[in-house]
Design an enzyme around this catalytic site. Sequence first.
Site, PDB file in Angstrom:
ATOM      1  CE  LYS A  44       1.523   1.589   1.350  1.00  0.00           C
ATOM      2  NZ  LYS A  44       2.061   2.096   2.630  1.00  0.00           N
ATOM      3  CE  LYS A  53       5.121   1.311   0.434  1.00  0.00           C
ATOM      4  NZ  LYS A  53       5.398   2.123   1.637  1.00  0.00           N
ATOM      5  CG  ASP A  90       3.647   5.505   2.537  1.00  0.00           C
ATOM      6  OD1 ASP A  90       4.520   6.378   2.325  1.00  0.00           O
ATOM      7  OD2 ASP A  90       3.807   4.306   2.251  1.00  0.00           O
TER       8      ASP A  90
END
Length: 222
Positions: free
Chosen positions: A156, A186, A93
Amino acid sequence: MADSVSLTRSEVAAMIDHTLLAPEATSADVTALVAEARELGVYAVCVSPAMLPVRAPGVVVATVAGFPSGKHHSLIKGAEARLAVDQGAAEVDMVIDIGAAVAGDYAAVLADIIVVREAIDQRAVLKVIIESAALTDEAIVEVCRAAEQAGADFVKTSTGFHPTGGADPHAVRLMADTVGGRLGIKASGGIRTAEAAAELITAGATRLGLSRSRAVLDGFPE
């Protein structure tokens, strides 16, 4: 009991990255995180790159790059991501340069993501943290487009460390509409209840980043 989506506890667990990114986290804390993740049946654990390698049988191992500010040179983010994958991370991430997004320099955002994508090739899933609470709707859309163009697998919402806030249903909906199912979404940051998780899933989240996974899952039916 969360009922705005017809999901069971196990179905929601399969969407969760059980997360420990606190700077004071110890090796013992990570061991406990993995044990709890296996007990809860979540999809992945997400830990700081300095904690790798992590042995987590039956659980995907994720980590972060350029975290939490995003104010790292792209080559540093790429090197950090590549080392993490070499040490067993299956997902990374990364945090974008949020200032570039705020300034409308989406070419710089695109280039930043491309460096990390190329650094890890297709050896790991790449999630792009956009810090949605700090961006306008226009910037959210443009950054999501850049992430898709760069070959990311997910966008995300948040690091969970930014003062502007974390996951928000409006941002998730906008992100989902922009990537149209071609990328995962996400939601992370400040998700503490089953009701909040259900609202984000309804808005389009396909993965949840949680540090309080048990409390959230306890609100879903078996």
